[in-house]
Design an enzyme around this catalytic site. Structure first.
Site, PDB file in Angstrom:
ATOM      1  N   HIS A 193     -29.309  20.710  10.703  1.00 44.22           N
ATOM      2  CA  HIS A 193     -30.194  20.512  11.659  1.00 44.22           C
ATOM      3  C   HIS A 193     -31.674  21.201  11.462  1.00 44.22           C
ATOM      4  O   HIS A 193     -32.819  20.468  11.428  1.00 44.22           O
ATOM      5  CB  HIS A 193     -30.017  20.650  13.199  1.00 44.22           C
ATOM      6  CG  HIS A 193     -29.536  19.258  13.640  1.00 44.22           C
ATOM      7  ND1 HIS A 193     -28.727  19.077  14.834  1.00 44.22           N
ATOM      8  CD2 HIS A 193     -29.917  18.111  13.703  1.00 44.22           C
ATOM      9  CE1 HIS A 193     -28.568  17.956  15.367  1.00 44.22           C
ATOM     10  NE2 HIS A 193     -29.436  17.196  14.397  1.00 44.22           N
ATOM     11  N   ARG A 300     -24.954   6.957   8.374  1.00 43.99           N
ATOM     12  CA  ARG A 300     -23.758   7.443   8.650  1.00 43.99           C
ATOM     13  C   ARG A 300     -23.187   7.677   9.942  1.00 43.99           C
ATOM     14  O   ARG A 300     -23.552   8.681  10.860  1.00 43.99           O
ATOM     15  CB  ARG A 300     -23.576   8.863   8.054  1.00 43.99           C
ATOM     16  CG  ARG A 300     -23.725   8.777   6.330  1.00 43.99           C
ATOM     17  CD  ARG A 300     -23.779  10.326   5.714  1.00 43.99           C
ATOM     18  NE  ARG A 300     -23.591  10.585   4.412  1.00 43.99           N
ATOM     19  CZ  ARG A 300     -24.478  10.445   3.436  1.00 43.99           C
ATOM     20  NH1 ARG A 300     -25.928  10.595   3.947  1.00 43.99           N
ATOM     21  NH2 ARG A 300     -24.211  10.832   2.269  1.00 43.99           N
ATOM     22  N   ARG A 336     -22.775   1.874   8.339  1.00 48.47           N
ATOM     23  CA  ARG A 336     -21.283   2.322   7.696  1.00 48.47           C
ATOM     24  C   ARG A 336     -20.647   2.459   8.940  1.00 48.47           C
ATOM     25  O   ARG A 336     -20.702   3.464   9.611  1.00 48.47           O
ATOM     26  CB  ARG A 336     -21.441   3.280   6.900  1.00 48.47           C
ATOM     27  CG  ARG A 336     -20.224   3.850   6.057  1.00 48.47           C
ATOM     28  CD  ARG A 336     -20.253   4.785   5.418  1.00 48.47           C
ATOM     29  NE  ARG A 336     -20.265   6.229   5.874  1.00 48.47           N
ATOM     30  CZ  ARG A 336     -20.526   7.193   4.883  1.00 48.47           C
ATOM     31  NH1 ARG A 336     -20.527   7.182   3.559  1.00 48.47           N
ATOM     32  NH2 ARG A 336     -20.628   8.426   5.509  1.00 48.47           N
ATOM     33  N   GLU A 435     -16.524   3.576  -4.086  1.00 43.14           N
ATOM     34  CA  GLU A 435     -16.905   5.135  -4.119  1.00 43.14           C
ATOM     35  C   GLU A 435     -15.315   5.665  -4.534  1.00 43.14           C
ATOM     36  O   GLU A 435     -15.246   6.899  -4.924  1.00 43.14           O
ATOM     37  CB  GLU A 435     -17.398   5.835  -3.046  1.00 43.14           C
ATOM     38  CG  GLU A 435     -16.704   5.418  -1.504  1.00 43.14           C
ATOM     39  CD  GLU A 435     -17.290   5.991  -0.365  1.00 43.14           C
ATOM     40  OE1 GLU A 435     -17.984   7.077  -0.484  1.00 43.14           O
ATOM     41  OE2 GLU A 435     -16.947   5.701   0.483  1.00 43.14           O
ATOM     42  N   ASN A 458     -21.443   9.973  -4.354  1.00 38.98           N
ATOM     43  CA  ASN A 458     -21.061  11.404  -4.042  1.00 38.98           C
ATOM     44  C   ASN A 458     -19.478  11.432  -4.086  1.00 38.98           C
ATOM     45  O   ASN A 458     -19.016  12.641  -4.871  1.00 38.98           O
ATOM     46  CB  ASN A 458     -21.307  11.747  -2.606  1.00 38.98           C
ATOM     47  CG  ASN A 458     -23.033  11.538  -2.388  1.00 38.98           C
ATOM     48  OD1 ASN A 458     -23.850  11.700  -3.357  1.00 38.98           O
ATOM     49  ND2 ASN A 458     -23.242  11.552  -1.170  1.00 38.98           N
ATOM     50  N   ASP A 459     -18.937  10.451  -3.617  1.00 36.83           N
ATOM     51  CA  ASP A 459     -17.368  10.498  -3.928  1.00 36.83           C
ATOM     52  C   ASP A 459     -16.886   9.903  -5.280  1.00 36.83           C
ATOM     53  O   ASP A 459     -15.861  10.451  -5.595  1.00 36.83           O
ATOM     54  CB  ASP A 459     -16.743   9.778  -2.777  1.00 36.83           C
ATOM     55  CG  ASP A 459     -16.733  10.321  -1.471  1.00 36.83           C
ATOM     56  OD1 ASP A 459     -16.083  11.625  -1.537  1.00 36.83           O
ATOM     57  OD2 ASP A 459     -16.824   9.908  -0.198  1.00 36.83           O
ATOM     58  N   CYS A 506     -26.073   4.196  -2.671  1.00 39.63           N
ATOM     59  CA  CYS A 506     -26.635   5.154  -1.277  1.00 39.63           C
ATOM     60  C   CYS A 506     -26.259   6.535  -1.583  1.00 39.63           C
ATOM     61  O   CYS A 506     -26.335   7.481  -0.775  1.00 39.63           O
ATOM     62  CB  CYS A 506     -26.105   4.522  -0.357  1.00 39.63           C
ATOM     63  SG  CYS A 506     -24.209   4.520   0.147  1.00 39.63           S
TER      64      CYS A 506
END
Ligand code: PEP
Ligand code: MG
Length: 583
Positions: A193, A300, A336, A435, A458-459, A506
């Site tokens: 954050h 997300r 998603r 992914e 990423n995955d 993405c």
């Protein structure tokens, strides 16, 4: 006095820009929480002490909410208030006081540790870093009971660089960007954050520096380069001049980038690309709009489930509706469905203590076995769909049966809406993240069954190279330019296009300027990324032609190693775009 030599530290670039100023050193006071066992007679008074502290902190937070100048600040404070008002938190503390005879401070500390541990063992860095919020709010309550005051960071003035061990979200909210020229922190990650707030406040920030607080003296000159992730302490005259020059060039570069905010992402030979933003929280929308995104390519949604007990249908509906309404004149919003479970532990939704959670019970696998949670989310999505252009995306699809199963649940929920005459958008596009390598390898089978693909690099990289994306020991293997990864991406795009569906990306690779031309040449139709990267990527797209991007792909696909590809692409990009793109 002889001052120690200049030092340059390398950390994680969390908010871009370069800031120069004098160090304001801030290290959190370590105080010991009393671990006192109380007698039965004191149980009631201890509970009262806890309740009084809760009310006092809530009152302070409410006052801060009213004073909050920015939307995203207000939302974070409201999240803290919600955490404070959470009945599970309250109940757990009272139970420890009553059943275990812990003093109130100790009981809060215990509950806090339990919750934080669960978040910190989560594989998802974003969820992991949300523990800072819990820590923040819990320690406020403990401090209140112990009569310890919070340092007033809003009073810092002059051109200061804030050097701290860590910065709690409530502390970040106190910062005045007119005086805080940069931030450098021992801990933290890009998705904390603090990093989100620093980006919203446009304060250049480097995090994850290790022990910067031990290397800086109060008042030292410090230069923070939030693009390179570098912090120069007591810079030599020559280095300071070099960094100031870089700073001037950066300011000019940013100014130029902002000139294209309203222009399309179109190549020199007229090929149009859609540029969208990834968000984790509703509060990021301002920066999505400021950076000229065409819509949201990845929301997300698991973020809404951070608090114990998850998110109700109504809470989800309100959040989805707000995003859709704010984007209704801009473009579609791809939400998603929750990617939790397995290693992504969310309070109240614990997994089975799996031995191999990365390959375990997560995302649609979790949703298909917890249809109660899944259906609530789908209901909230359908209800919100009439407020804008919603697209639904399913994560971690591994093959055709799984896709069929999630479609079946969605269809059932739609049918319920139809039979009760509840309105929803009948035209909602439904797509999948590609992914998992098996999904990539059968992209030809999946493509005709879905409205769009969105590649989650990423995955996809993690599973293709068998390299845990969160493990620093093997981070050197995590290579977006691995020939195997590039072949897979190329194949997914070809199969998607062959079936006539658009192919988005993405994962982080979509927002890395170094990859832009290569991905463009491979035929990616939509790039979705963190809002801060949008203008840089748009600038690159507008500066090249699709034909030359395809030539680059052809060259790279014939190469036989990551090193060769990396070097070639880096040199190509450097020659065209200079050091801000290849840093
Ligand atoms: C991805 O895997 O690339 C992705 C975008 O999803 P996440 O990072 O949330 O797993
Ligand atoms: Mg993913």
């Amino acid at each position: 006095m002889i001052l120690p030599y200049m030092r340059v530290l390398q950390g994680i670039a969390a908010s871009s820009g370069i800031g120069i100023g004098r160090a304001f050193l801030y290290v959190h006071e370590k105080f010991v929480v009393p671990h006192t066992l109380i007698g039965d007679m004191k149980i009631e008074s201890e509970k009262v002490r806890f309740q009084v502290a809760l009310s006092a902190v809530a009152k302070d937070l409410l006052a801060m909410v009213e004073d909050a100048a920015k939307d995203d600040h207000r939302k974070i404070l409201e999240t803290h208030l919600l955490m404070l008002e959470d009945p599970d938190f309250f109940q757990s503390v009272e139970t420890l006081i009553t059943d275990e005879n812990l003093c109130a401070e100790w009981a809060v500390e215990q509950v806090l540790h339990g919750l934080i541990e669960r978040l910190e063992t989560a594989g998802d860095p974003v969820l992991r870093e949300r523990s800072a919020d819990l820590y923040d709010i819990g320690w406020r309550v403990i401090r209140q009971m112990m009569g310890k005051q919070q340092v007033d960071l809003s009073a810092i003035h002059g051109d200061a660089v804030l050097i701290a061990d860590t910065l709690l979200p409530s502390e970040a909210l106190m910062l005045n960007p007119n005086h805080i020229k940069a931030i450098a922190l021992n801990g933290g990650g890009r998705t904390s954050h603090v990093a989100i707030l620093a980006r919203a406040l446009q304060i250049p920030t480097v995090v994850g520096l290790g022990k910067v607080t031990e290397k800086v003296h109060q008042g030292d000159e410090v230069i923070v380069d939030g693009n390179l992730g570098e912090v120069a302490i007591r810079p030599s005259v020559a280095s300071a001049a070099k960094m100031r020059d870089r700073y001037d060039r950066w300011i000019e570069h940013e100014r130029k980038l902002h000139e294209i905010v309203a222009l399309e992402a179109v190549t020199k030979d007229g090929h149009k690309i859609s540029l969208k933003a990834n968000i984790e929280t509703v509060e990021e929308i301002d920066s999505v709009l400021d950076n000229g995104a065409d819509g949201i390519g990845l929301f997300r949604s698991e973020f809404l489930f951070l608090k114990p007990g998850g998110a109700t249908e109504e809470e989800q509906f309100v959040a989805y509706k707000e995003v859709l309404e704010k984007l209704s004149n801009i473009g579609p919003v791809t939400i998603r469905t929750i990617d939790v479970g397995g290693d992504k532990v969310i309070p109240g939704m614990e997994g089975l203590g799996e031995e191999n959670p990365i390959l375990g019970w997560r995302a649609v696998r979790f949703c298909l076995s917890r249809k109660d949670i899944f259906r609530v989310q789908l209901r909230a999505l359908l209800r919100a769909s009439v407020y804008g252009k919603l697209k639904i995306m399913f994560p971690m699809i591994s093959g055709p049966e799984e896709l069929e199963n999630v479609h079946m649940v969605l269809e059932q929920v739609k049918e319920e809406f139809r039979s009760s005459n509840q309105p929803f958008d009948e035209e909602i596009e439904v797509g999948i993240m590609v992914e998992v390598p098996s999904a990539a390898l059968c992209a030809d089978i999946l493509a005709p069954k879905t409205d769009f693909f969105s590649i989650g690099t990423n995955d996809l990289i993690q599973y293709t190279i068998a390299v845990d994306r969160g493990n620093e020991k093997i981070a050197y293997l995590y290579q977006p330019f691995h020939p195997g990864v590039l072949r897979l991406i190329n194949m997914i795009v070809k199969k998607g296009h062959h079936a006539g569906i658009p192919v988005a990306m993405c994962g982080e690779m979509a927002g890395d300027p170094l990859s832009t031309v290569l991905l463009l040449g491979m035929g990616i139709d939509e790039f979705s990324m963190s809002p801060q990267s949008l203008l840089e990527v748009k600038h690159i797209i507008r500066s090249v032609s699709l034909a030359e991007a395809r030539e680059l792909v052809e060259k790279v696909m014939a190469m036989d190693s990551c090193v060769n590809i990396n070097t070639y692409v880096r040199e190509w990009m450097y020659a065209r775009f200079g050091d801000f793109v290849t840093a």
